[in-house]
Design a protein around this motif. Sequence first.
Motif, PDB file in Angstrom:
ATOM      1  N   SER A 114       0.885  -1.166   0.000  1.00  0.00           N
ATOM      2  CA  SER A 114       0.000   0.000   0.000  1.00  0.00           C
ATOM      3  C   SER A 114       0.914   1.203   0.000  1.00  0.00           C
ATOM      4  O   SER A 114       1.971   1.195   0.653  1.00  0.00           O
ATOM      5  N   LEU A 115       0.518   2.244  -0.730  1.00  0.00           N
ATOM      6  CA  LEU A 115       1.336   3.443  -0.818  1.00  0.00           C
ATOM      7  C   LEU A 115       0.557   4.650  -0.332  1.00  0.00           C
ATOM      8  O   LEU A 115      -0.664   4.719  -0.501  1.00  0.00           O
ATOM      9  N   LYS A 116       1.295   5.573   0.277  1.00  0.00           N
ATOM     10  CA  LYS A 116       0.692   6.794   0.802  1.00  0.00           C
ATOM     11  C   LYS A 116       1.724   7.913   0.668  1.00  0.00           C
ATOM     12  O   LYS A 116       2.880   7.742   1.084  1.00  0.00           O
ATOM     13  N   GLY A 117       1.323   9.011   0.054  1.00  0.00           N
ATOM     14  CA  GLY A 117       2.227  10.150  -0.069  1.00  0.00           C
ATOM     15  C   GLY A 117       3.508   9.842  -0.811  1.00  0.00           C
ATOM     16  O   GLY A 117       4.565  10.395  -0.487  1.00  0.00           O
ATOM     17  N   GLY A 118       3.437   8.942  -1.793  1.00  0.00           N
ATOM     18  CA  GLY A 118       4.616   8.620  -2.586  1.00  0.00           C
ATOM     19  C   GLY A 118       5.594   7.680  -1.905  1.00  0.00           C
ATOM     20  O   GLY A 118       6.722   7.511  -2.373  1.00  0.00           O
ATOM     21  N   LYS A 119       5.180   7.047  -0.813  1.00  0.00           N
ATOM     22  CA  LYS A 119       6.046   6.113  -0.079  1.00  0.00           C
ATOM     23  C   LYS A 119       5.286   4.819   0.178  1.00  0.00           C
ATOM     24  O   LYS A 119       4.054   4.776   0.135  1.00  0.00           O
ATOM     25  N   ILE A 120       6.012   3.777   0.500  1.00  0.00           N
ATOM     26  CA  ILE A 120       5.410   2.488   0.836  1.00  0.00           C
ATOM     27  C   ILE A 120       4.941   2.539   2.288  1.00  0.00           C
ATOM     28  O   ILE A 120       5.738   2.790   3.194  1.00  0.00           O
ATOM     29  N   ALA A 121       3.633   2.287   2.490  1.00  0.00           N
ATOM     30  CA  ALA A 121       3.053   2.333   3.834  1.00  0.00           C
ATOM     31  C   ALA A 121       2.780   0.938   4.400  1.00  0.00           C
ATOM     32  O   ALA A 121       2.600   0.787   5.608  1.00  0.00           O
ATOM     33  N   ARG A 122       2.721  -0.068   3.524  1.00  0.00           N
ATOM     34  CA  ARG A 122       2.493  -1.451   3.968  1.00  0.00           C
ATOM     35  C   ARG A 122       3.235  -2.385   3.030  1.00  0.00           C
ATOM     36  O   ARG A 122       3.207  -2.215   1.815  1.00  0.00           O
ATOM     37  N   ILE A 123       3.897  -3.386   3.638  1.00  0.00           N
ATOM     38  CA  ILE A 123       4.571  -4.446   2.892  1.00  0.00           C
ATOM     39  C   ILE A 123       4.093  -5.770   3.472  1.00  0.00           C
ATOM     40  O   ILE A 123       4.190  -5.996   4.683  1.00  0.00           O
ATOM     41  N   SER A 124       3.572  -6.636   2.614  1.00  0.00           N
ATOM     42  CA  SER A 124       3.165  -7.982   3.026  1.00  0.00           C
ATOM     43  C   SER A 124       3.848  -8.958   2.081  1.00  0.00           C
ATOM     44  O   SER A 124       3.577  -8.954   0.883  1.00  0.00           O
ATOM     45  N   VAL A 125       4.756  -9.783   2.617  1.00  0.00           N
ATOM     46  CA  VAL A 125       5.517 -10.714   1.794  1.00  0.00           C
ATOM     47  C   VAL A 125       5.029 -12.133   2.075  1.00  0.00           C
ATOM     48  O   VAL A 125       4.819 -12.503   3.226  1.00  0.00           O
ATOM     49  N   TYR A 126       4.864 -12.919   1.004  1.00  0.00           N
ATOM     50  CA  TYR A 126       4.359 -14.283   1.136  1.00  0.00           C
ATOM     51  C   TYR A 126       5.206 -15.263   0.336  1.00  0.00           C
ATOM     52  O   TYR A 126       5.606 -14.975  -0.792  1.00  0.00           O
ATOM     53  N   TYR A 127       5.469 -16.397   0.960  1.00  0.00           N
ATOM     54  CA  TYR A 127       6.104 -17.542   0.313  1.00  0.00           C
ATOM     55  C   TYR A 127       5.674 -18.775   1.089  1.00  0.00           C
ATOM     56  O   TYR A 127       5.129 -18.663   2.193  1.00  0.00           O
ATOM     57  N   ASN A 128       5.923 -19.944   0.535  1.00  0.00           N
ATOM     58  CA  ASN A 128       5.526 -21.185   1.171  1.00  0.00           C
ATOM     59  C   ASN A 128       6.608 -21.592   2.170  1.00  0.00           C
ATOM     60  O   ASN A 128       7.655 -22.130   1.785  1.00  0.00           O
ATOM     61  N   ALA A 129       6.365 -21.337   3.452  1.00  0.00           N
ATOM     62  CA  ALA A 129       7.354 -21.625   4.491  1.00  0.00           C
ATOM     63  C   ALA A 129       7.653 -23.120   4.592  1.00  0.00           C
ATOM     64  O   ALA A 129       8.797 -23.510   4.850  1.00  0.00           O
ATOM     65  N   ALA A 130       6.633 -23.973   4.389  1.00  0.00           N
ATOM     66  CA  ALA A 130       6.858 -25.418   4.442  1.00  0.00           C
ATOM     67  C   ALA A 130       7.818 -25.851   3.328  1.00  0.00           C
ATOM     68  O   ALA A 130       8.675 -26.722   3.543  1.00  0.00           O
ATOM     69  N   ASP A 131       7.686 -25.247   2.156  1.00  0.00           N
ATOM     70  CA  ASP A 131       8.592 -25.529   1.046  1.00  0.00           C
ATOM     71  C   ASP A 131      10.013 -25.122   1.425  1.00  0.00           C
ATOM     72  O   ASP A 131      10.970 -25.867   1.192  1.00  0.00           O
ATOM     73  N   TRP A 132      10.171 -23.954   2.043  1.00  0.00           N
ATOM     74  CA  TRP A 132      11.502 -23.491   2.469  1.00  0.00           C
ATOM     75  C   TRP A 132      12.103 -24.470   3.467  1.00  0.00           C
ATOM     76  O   TRP A 132      13.264 -24.875   3.328  1.00  0.00           O
ATOM     77  N   VAL A 133      11.323 -24.871   4.480  1.00  0.00           N
ATOM     78  CA  VAL A 133      11.810 -25.803   5.497  1.00  0.00           C
ATOM     79  C   VAL A 133      12.253 -27.111   4.839  1.00  0.00           C
ATOM     80  O   VAL A 133      13.316 -27.657   5.174  1.00  0.00           O
ATOM     81  N   GLU A 134      11.465 -27.609   3.911  1.00  0.00           N
ATOM     82  CA  GLU A 134      11.828 -28.845   3.213  1.00  0.00           C
ATOM     83  C   GLU A 134      13.143 -28.679   2.456  1.00  0.00           C
ATOM     84  O   GLU A 134      14.000 -29.580   2.481  1.00  0.00           O
TER      85      GLU A 134
END
Length: 137
Positions: A114-134
Motif C-alpha cells: 500500500s502506498l501513501k504520499g509517494g512512499k510504501i506504507a504497507r509491505i506484506s511478503v508471502y512464500y511457502n514456508a513449508a517448502d523453504w523448510v523442506e
Amino acid sequence: MTAAQDTTLALLTRYYAAFATQDHAAMLDCLTDDVVHHINQGEAETGKAAFAAFLDVMDTAYCERLTDMVLFASEDGTRAAAEFRVLGTYLKTAEGYPEAHGQTYDLPAGAFFSLKGGKIARISVYYNAADWVEQVS
C-alpha cells in the motif's frame, strides 16, 4: 499506464534495487515512518526502526537474490504487487527452524504494497514456508 502507476512502479524498482545491493538506507527512504510490515507467517511490525532491525536479522541469517521480478500497480498507484523468485543461502540458524549450514533454496514469492504520499506504507511478503523448510532440511 497512468502517471500514478508509473510513479509507483518507479518507487518499487528503487526499493528492489536497494534490496539487491543491501542498501538499507535507500530501502528505508522508500517507506513511510509508520510503515506496517506483515512478515510471512509472523506478526506485523510497525515503523522504520522495526523494519531496519528485520533487515539486519535477515542479512545475518540469509543471503538472498531476487529474480524473475514482475511489478504491478493499481491505476491510482495506491496499491501494488511484486512476484519473484528468491534464490538464497541459509547462513545462520533461525529459532525454531532447521540448523543452518549453507543450504541453498529457490522459492516463488510475492509481495503486496500500500502506498501513501509517494512512499510504501504497507509491505506484506508471502512464500511457502513449508517448502523453504523442506529445502533446507
